[in-house]
Design a protein around this motif. Structure first.
Motif, PDB file in Angstrom:
ATOM      1  N   SER A 200      40.128   2.045  -5.895  1.00 43.29           N
ATOM      2  CA  SER A 200      38.786   2.054  -6.487  1.00 43.29           C
ATOM      3  C   SER A 200      38.896   1.786  -7.988  1.00 43.29           C
ATOM      4  O   SER A 200      39.978   1.575  -8.519  1.00 43.29           O
ATOM      5  N   ASN A 201      37.778   1.787  -8.667  1.00 43.06           N
ATOM      6  CA  ASN A 201      37.798   1.635 -10.120  1.00 43.06           C
ATOM      7  C   ASN A 201      36.770   2.552 -10.759  1.00 43.06           C
ATOM      8  O   ASN A 201      35.878   3.086 -10.086  1.00 43.06           O
ATOM      9  N   THR A 202      36.889   2.741 -12.045  1.00 41.27           N
ATOM     10  CA  THR A 202      36.018   3.682 -12.760  1.00 41.27           C
ATOM     11  C   THR A 202      34.579   3.193 -12.794  1.00 41.27           C
ATOM     12  O   THR A 202      33.642   3.975 -12.656  1.00 41.27           O
ATOM     13  N   THR A 203      34.399   1.889 -12.957  1.00 49.01           N
ATOM     14  CA  THR A 203      33.049   1.335 -13.080  1.00 49.01           C
ATOM     15  C   THR A 203      32.216   1.623 -11.847  1.00 49.01           C
ATOM     16  O   THR A 203      31.076   2.109 -11.938  1.00 49.01           O
ATOM     17  N   LEU A 204      32.769   1.338 -10.673  1.00 46.56           N
ATOM     18  CA  LEU A 204      32.023   1.565  -9.436  1.00 46.56           C
ATOM     19  C   LEU A 204      31.810   3.058  -9.200  1.00 46.56           C
ATOM     20  O   LEU A 204      30.756   3.468  -8.682  1.00 46.56           O
ATOM     21  N   THR A 205      32.777   3.882  -9.590  1.00 48.31           N
ATOM     22  CA  THR A 205      32.627   5.333  -9.447  1.00 48.31           C
ATOM     23  C   THR A 205      31.479   5.840 -10.307  1.00 48.31           C
ATOM     24  O   THR A 205      30.673   6.674  -9.873  1.00 48.31           O
TER      25      THR A 205
ATOM     26  N   HIS B  36      43.431  -4.948  -2.142  1.00 52.40           N
ATOM     27  CA  HIS B  36      42.201  -4.290  -1.679  1.00 52.40           C
ATOM     28  C   HIS B  36      41.312  -3.899  -2.859  1.00 52.40           C
ATOM     29  O   HIS B  36      40.091  -3.809  -2.712  1.00 52.40           O
ATOM     30  N   GLY B  37      41.938  -3.681  -4.015  1.00 52.36           N
ATOM     31  CA  GLY B  37      41.157  -3.344  -5.204  1.00 52.36           C
ATOM     32  C   GLY B  37      40.291  -4.480  -5.684  1.00 52.36           C
ATOM     33  O   GLY B  37      39.276  -4.253  -6.365  1.00 52.36           O
ATOM     34  N   TRP B  38      40.656  -5.718  -5.343  1.00 53.23           N
ATOM     35  CA  TRP B  38      39.845  -6.850  -5.777  1.00 53.23           C
ATOM     36  C   TRP B  38      38.418  -6.762  -5.237  1.00 53.23           C
ATOM     37  O   TRP B  38      37.463  -7.164  -5.902  1.00 53.23           O
TER      38      TRP B  38
ATOM     39  N   ALA C  30      20.648 -14.950  -4.586  1.00 50.31           N
ATOM     40  CA  ALA C  30      20.827 -14.380  -3.250  1.00 50.31           C
ATOM     41  C   ALA C  30      22.225 -13.796  -3.086  1.00 50.31           C
ATOM     42  O   ALA C  30      22.419 -12.780  -2.407  1.00 50.31           O
ATOM     43  N   ALA C  31      23.214 -14.442  -3.709  1.00 47.78           N
ATOM     44  CA  ALA C  31      24.595 -13.979  -3.563  1.00 47.78           C
ATOM     45  C   ALA C  31      24.875 -12.729  -4.384  1.00 47.78           C
ATOM     46  O   ALA C  31      25.731 -11.906  -4.007  1.00 47.78           O
ATOM     47  N   LEU C  32      24.176 -12.558  -5.508  1.00 50.26           N
ATOM     48  CA  LEU C  32      24.475 -11.456  -6.426  1.00 50.26           C
ATOM     49  C   LEU C  32      24.362 -10.078  -5.766  1.00 50.26           C
ATOM     50  O   LEU C  32      25.287  -9.257  -5.885  1.00 50.26           O
ATOM     51  N   PRO C  33      23.272  -9.761  -5.055  1.00 49.26           N
ATOM     52  CA  PRO C  33      23.202  -8.439  -4.402  1.00 49.26           C
ATOM     53  C   PRO C  33      24.290  -8.240  -3.348  1.00 49.26           C
ATOM     54  O   PRO C  33      24.774  -7.113  -3.154  1.00 49.26           O
ATOM     55  N   ILE C  34      24.693  -9.328  -2.664  1.00 47.51           N
ATOM     56  CA  ILE C  34      25.745  -9.208  -1.659  1.00 47.51           C
ATOM     57  C   ILE C  34      27.058  -8.836  -2.335  1.00 47.51           C
ATOM     58  O   ILE C  34      27.818  -7.989  -1.845  1.00 47.51           O
ATOM     59  N   LEU C  35      27.333  -9.466  -3.475  1.00 49.05           N
ATOM     60  CA  LEU C  35      28.545  -9.134  -4.215  1.00 49.05           C
ATOM     61  C   LEU C  35      28.488  -7.706  -4.745  1.00 49.05           C
ATOM     62  O   LEU C  35      29.495  -6.986  -4.745  1.00 49.05           O
ATOM     63  N   MET C  36      27.319  -7.264  -5.211  1.00 48.77           N
ATOM     64  CA  MET C  36      27.170  -5.903  -5.720  1.00 48.77           C
ATOM     65  C   MET C  36      27.485  -4.872  -4.643  1.00 48.77           C
ATOM     66  O   MET C  36      28.165  -3.874  -4.906  1.00 48.77           O
ATOM     67  N   ARG C  37      26.990  -5.103  -3.456  1.00 50.29           N
ATOM     68  CA  ARG C  37      27.177  -4.123  -2.382  1.00 50.29           C
ATOM     69  C   ARG C  37      28.510  -4.308  -1.666  1.00 50.29           C
ATOM     70  O   ARG C  37      28.824  -3.596  -0.717  1.00 50.29           O
ATOM     71  N   GLY C  38      29.321  -5.276  -2.112  1.00 50.03           N
ATOM     72  CA  GLY C  38      30.666  -5.434  -1.576  1.00 50.03           C
ATOM     73  C   GLY C  38      30.737  -6.105  -0.230  1.00 50.03           C
ATOM     74  O   GLY C  38      31.747  -5.999   0.469  1.00 50.03           O
ATOM     75  N   GLY C  39      29.676  -6.813   0.168  1.00 49.20           N
ATOM     76  CA  GLY C  39      29.684  -7.513   1.445  1.00 49.20           C
ATOM     77  C   GLY C  39      28.402  -7.293   2.219  1.00 49.20           C
ATOM     78  O   GLY C  39      27.409  -6.753   1.701  1.00 49.20           O
ATOM     79  N   LEU C  40      28.426  -7.677   3.493  1.00 51.91           N
ATOM     80  CA  LEU C  40      27.237  -7.612   4.341  1.00 51.91           C
ATOM     81  C   LEU C  40      27.256  -6.423   5.288  1.00 51.91           C
ATOM     82  O   LEU C  40      26.457  -6.358   6.223  1.00 51.91           O
TER      83      LEU C  40
ATOM     84  N   ALA D 144      37.805   3.408  -0.270  1.00 52.83           N
ATOM     85  CA  ALA D 144      39.227   3.191  -0.551  1.00 52.83           C
ATOM     86  C   ALA D 144      40.114   3.954   0.420  1.00 52.83           C
ATOM     87  O   ALA D 144      41.264   3.563   0.668  1.00 52.83           O
ATOM     88  N   ALA D 145      39.587   5.034   0.995  1.00 54.71           N
ATOM     89  CA  ALA D 145      40.383   5.837   1.933  1.00 54.71           C
ATOM     90  C   ALA D 145      40.767   5.043   3.170  1.00 54.71           C
ATOM     91  O   ALA D 145      41.759   5.365   3.840  1.00 54.71           O
ATOM     92  N   GLU D 146      40.016   4.000   3.482  1.00 56.37           N
ATOM     93  CA  GLU D 146      40.261   3.236   4.699  1.00 56.37           C
ATOM     94  C   GLU D 146      41.435   2.271   4.560  1.00 56.37           C
ATOM     95  O   GLU D 146      41.926   1.740   5.562  1.00 56.37           O
ATOM     96  N   VAL D 147      41.892   2.027   3.353  1.00 57.22           N
ATOM     97  CA  VAL D 147      42.899   0.979   3.159  1.00 57.22           C
ATOM     98  C   VAL D 147      44.181   1.500   2.521  1.00 57.22           C
ATOM     99  O   VAL D 147      45.034   0.716   2.111  1.00 57.22           O
ATOM    100  N   VAL D 148      44.330   2.822   2.410  1.00 59.11           N
ATOM    101  CA  VAL D 148      45.542   3.394   1.819  1.00 59.11           C
ATOM    102  C   VAL D 148      46.223   4.303   2.831  1.00 59.11           C
ATOM    103  O   VAL D 148      45.587   4.855   3.728  1.00 59.11           O
ATOM    104  N   ALA D 149      47.518   4.463   2.650  1.00 59.79           N
ATOM    105  CA  ALA D 149      48.291   5.303   3.569  1.00 59.79           C
ATOM    106  C   ALA D 149      48.009   6.775   3.358  1.00 59.79           C
ATOM    107  O   ALA D 149      48.094   7.576   4.294  1.00 59.79           O
ATOM    108  N   SER D 150      47.675   7.151   2.135  1.00 58.83           N
ATOM    109  CA  SER D 150      47.383   8.547   1.803  1.00 58.83           C
ATOM    110  C   SER D 150      46.177   8.586   0.876  1.00 58.83           C
ATOM    111  O   SER D 150      46.066   7.759  -0.042  1.00 58.83           O
ATOM    112  N   PRO D 151      45.253   9.536   1.073  1.00 66.77           N
ATOM    113  CA  PRO D 151      44.080   9.620   0.199  1.00 66.77           C
ATOM    114  C   PRO D 151      44.413   9.800  -1.273  1.00 66.77           C
ATOM    115  O   PRO D 151      43.586   9.483  -2.126  1.00 66.77           O
ATOM    116  N   LYS D 152      45.602  10.307  -1.592  1.00 66.66           N
ATOM    117  CA  LYS D 152      45.938  10.462  -3.014  1.00 66.66           C
ATOM    118  C   LYS D 152      46.055   9.106  -3.704  1.00 66.66           C
ATOM    119  O   LYS D 152      46.026   9.024  -4.931  1.00 66.66           O
TER     120      LYS D 152
END
Length: 646
Positions: free
Chosen positions: A223-228, A57-59, A189-199, A209-217
């Motif tokens: 997630s990653n530092t760059t996007l944060t 999911h981090g990819w 055209a593809a670059l902004p879609i990739l930046m926003r992580g999809g459509l 990231a909270a949607e794909v982990v068993a616990s928020p911790k």
């Protein structure tokens, strides 16, 4: 005449671009695995399935981050010009790739080290303390040299693979211009879609990231530092929500407090607020290898007014000090001290007491400018800010500098006590400890006295002894028994058991010590740092309306208190029985716990109790709207906030 390229070769630049970006992805994945491995104690229990889930999911988060970071590289790689195949152009692309991705991977690696202190990915607000970071850089380089070596090796591998396998040899064959322009247009055209992580409707944010982990911790593992960093930069300006009309908001929550004097048995003339660096509940009242860490503090707490649950309003010193001195919690991405609203006029302990003839003092033994406390003290209108420079002008004690942050606690506490003993008027002092801050340096004799304690535990034990010295010195003054001492931590210290999404993550000591007064010891209620200001004014016998989000704990209040905190895109709302976690962007409930029966927060009551969350959401939204309204409209005083409706 130049021979044309085959259609396969027409896509050579595209294949190379994808290969180079895949190389960056592999590097990001390697750093993510290192991040999880180094901080495994914070994410336990961990198994291979959990790690695989975080990586896969981090990819998506990595693709988004790399699209931002490599936007220039992508555009330059796809420009439909013949020069792309020239040696000088390929060298330029190599420089752009290594520079952009090298800096980004540097931030990612830094978070491997920083996470145990903050339990979150680094955001833009952390750069407000860049000066302190560079001051500590030599110590960090020594302690975390493996990360430096890892960074150099990672850059070396990136460079070698790029030059060995992803290099384009120069040629003079003619491209089909129409095809290259089409490829370029599709790439743009593809670059902004990739930046926003999809459509999807909203761009990808770290909180997703909270949607794909068993616990928020586990969110930081996805997630990653760059996007944060990118997301937090975009959130520097507040918008006032419109959940409530002005009239309805005033009915739901008003950030003003009508302070009434406390019972006459509690009235005093002076106050000292002692802020203990990194002294969370999880750090005190412990016995480690036969050594009591906080024997003196424990003795004070046994004779103090305490509450069953006491919480910090943030996870950083810069957030704690604002909450304590002004009654303003952190309810936005950036700490108030480093936000665009830092120049707003605000009320504080000093602004309330200076007109009454009090001498207001802020003691902190740090170097000039440490954490921005000197600037805050001036903005908060303290009469004096006393730091390392002031100490060294008046003291001849040897070996008092810790080599990093400032003066060791014991000599500085003694200096503060002497200063207060010589005050000619009533005083209100804020004393912020220092030694229990990373890197936890203590005097050499303490290292020899407690050789088996870890550095953080040893620094806690040292500051406890410094606290004993401070009180023994103050007892020499007649003012001692006419002073209330507020004992509080700025935030929880380093611990793998104290993530923001645990009860321990915000649990701190908060107590009022009245020398030689008979007081009730423990109250069955919840308190927080923003309650300190109105409560201090109350025991000083001051009655007035003030700005603040807390309550006077010495005044009967029929309304149930709520503690609202914000961190890493999530809000938490806590009352006397339940804790609810909300998404910070949608304010939808994520988790709800009956924490008094579920200390480990394992039994999530969502969605079975979704309807019962309504009251917590209403409390949250009312506080956030009032907070943002006051910030944006520069109404951080009681009078200015009241004037908003006139």
């Amino acid at each position: 005449m130049q021979s044309p390229l085959s259609y396969w070769d027409e896509f050579a630049h595209v294949r190379l671009l994808l290969g180079r970006l895949l190389l960056a992805m592999v590097a990001f994945t390697a750093v993510r695995l290192g991040f999880i491995w180094y901080n495994a104690a914070s994410f336990s229990p961990l198994d291979s399935a959990t790690i695989l889930n975080s990586v896969v999911h981090g990819w998506r988060f990595d693709v988004s981050a790399l699209a931002y970071v490599n936007a220039l590289f992508v555009v330059l790689s796809m420009l439909p010009i013949q020069s792309r195949s020239k040696l000088w152009y390929q060298r330029m692309l190599y420089f752009v790739f290594i520079s952009c991705n090298g800096v980004t991977l540097g931030f990612e690696l830094m978070d491997v080290m920083y996470f145990p202190f903050a339990f979150r990915r680094t955001g833009f607000g952390d750069f407000g303390m860049a000066g302190d970071f560079f001051m500590m850089l030599p110590e960090l380089l020594v302690q975390f040299w493996p990360l430096i070596v890892s960074f150099i090796l990672l850059l070396g591998i990136l460079s070698w693979v790029y030059l060995k396998f992803l290099w384009l040899d120069e040629h003079d064959k003619q491209n089909r211009t129409w095809l290259q322009i089409s490829i370029f247009a599709l790439g743009l055209a593809a670059l902004p879609i990739l930046m926003r992580g999809g459509l999807q409707l909203r761009p990808l944010m770290p909180i997703a990231a909270a949607e794909v982990v068993a616990s928020p911790k586990l969110m930081p593992t996805v997630s990653n530092t760059t996007l944060t960093l990118i997301h937090s930069v975009q959130q520097t300006s507040l918008e006032i929500p419109t959940w409530f009309s002005d009239e309805k908001l005033d009915q739901a929550f008003v950030p003003t407090i009508d302070v009434q004097a406390a019972d006459s048995s509690l009235l005093v003339q002076n106050v000292v607020i002692i802020v203990l660096e990194s002294f969370g509940d999880i750090q005190i009242s412990r016995n480690v290898d036969g050594v009591e860490l906080t024997p003196f503090l424990d003795s004070l707490l046994e004779e103090s007014i305490q509450w069953e649950f006491s919480r910090s309003n943030g996870l950083r010193s810069t957030e704690g000090i604002v909450s304590i001195a002004t009654g303003i919690p952190r309810l936005m991405e950036q700490p108030f001290l480093f936000s665009r609203y830092q120049t707003n006029q605000f009320e504080s302990l000093a602004t309330h007491l200076n007109p009454l003839g009090y001498e207001t003092l802020f003691f902190h033994g740090g170097n000039a400018g440490t954490m921005g406390f000197d600037q805050f003290a001036k903005a908060a209108e303290f009469d004096h800010y006393l730091d390392r420079d002031d100490f060294e002008k008046s003291s001849i004690e040897p070996e008092t500098y810790d080599g990093q942050w400032g003066i060791f606690d014991e000599p500085f506490f003694r200096y503060a006590a002497d200063y207060l003993n010589n005050c000619d008027t009533n005083f209100a002092a804020l004393l912020f400890s220092l030694t229990s801050h990373y890197p936890y340096t203590v005097p050499t004799q303490y290292e020899r006295r407690y050789p088996n304690l870890k550095k953080h535990a040893r620094s806690i034990r040292y500051t406890d002894d410094a606290l004993r010295v401070f009180f023994n010195q103050l007892k020499k003054s007649e003012k001692f028994e006419n002073t209330v001492f507020v004992l509080v931590a700025d935030h929880v210290g380093e611990s793998s058991d104290a993530s923001p999404l645990s009860l321990e993550g915000y649990s701190i000591p908060l107590a009022f010590y009245f020398p030689n007064k008979d007081v009730d010891i423990i109250h069955q209620a919840i308190v927080q740092q923003i309650d300190i200001l109105p409560s201090v004014l109350s025991v000083l016998g001051i009655e007035k309306e003030i700005f603040g989000f807390g309550q006077n704990v010495f005044q009967k209040n029929n309304k149930q208190p709520h503690i609202v905190t914000y961190e890493s895109g999530l809000f938490q709302v806590l009352d006397s029985t339940h804790l609810t976690v909300f998404y910070g962007n949608s304010y939808k409930p994520l988790m709800r716990f009956k924490y008094q029966d579920d200390k480990e927060l394992e039994n999530n009551l969502i969605p079975s109790q979704t309807d019962s969350v309504h009251s917590h959401r209403r409390e949250l939204q009312a506080r956030v709207q009032a907070h943002h309204r006051a910030m944006v409209k520069a109404a951080l005083t009681a009078q200015r906030y009241k004037n908003l409706n006139e």
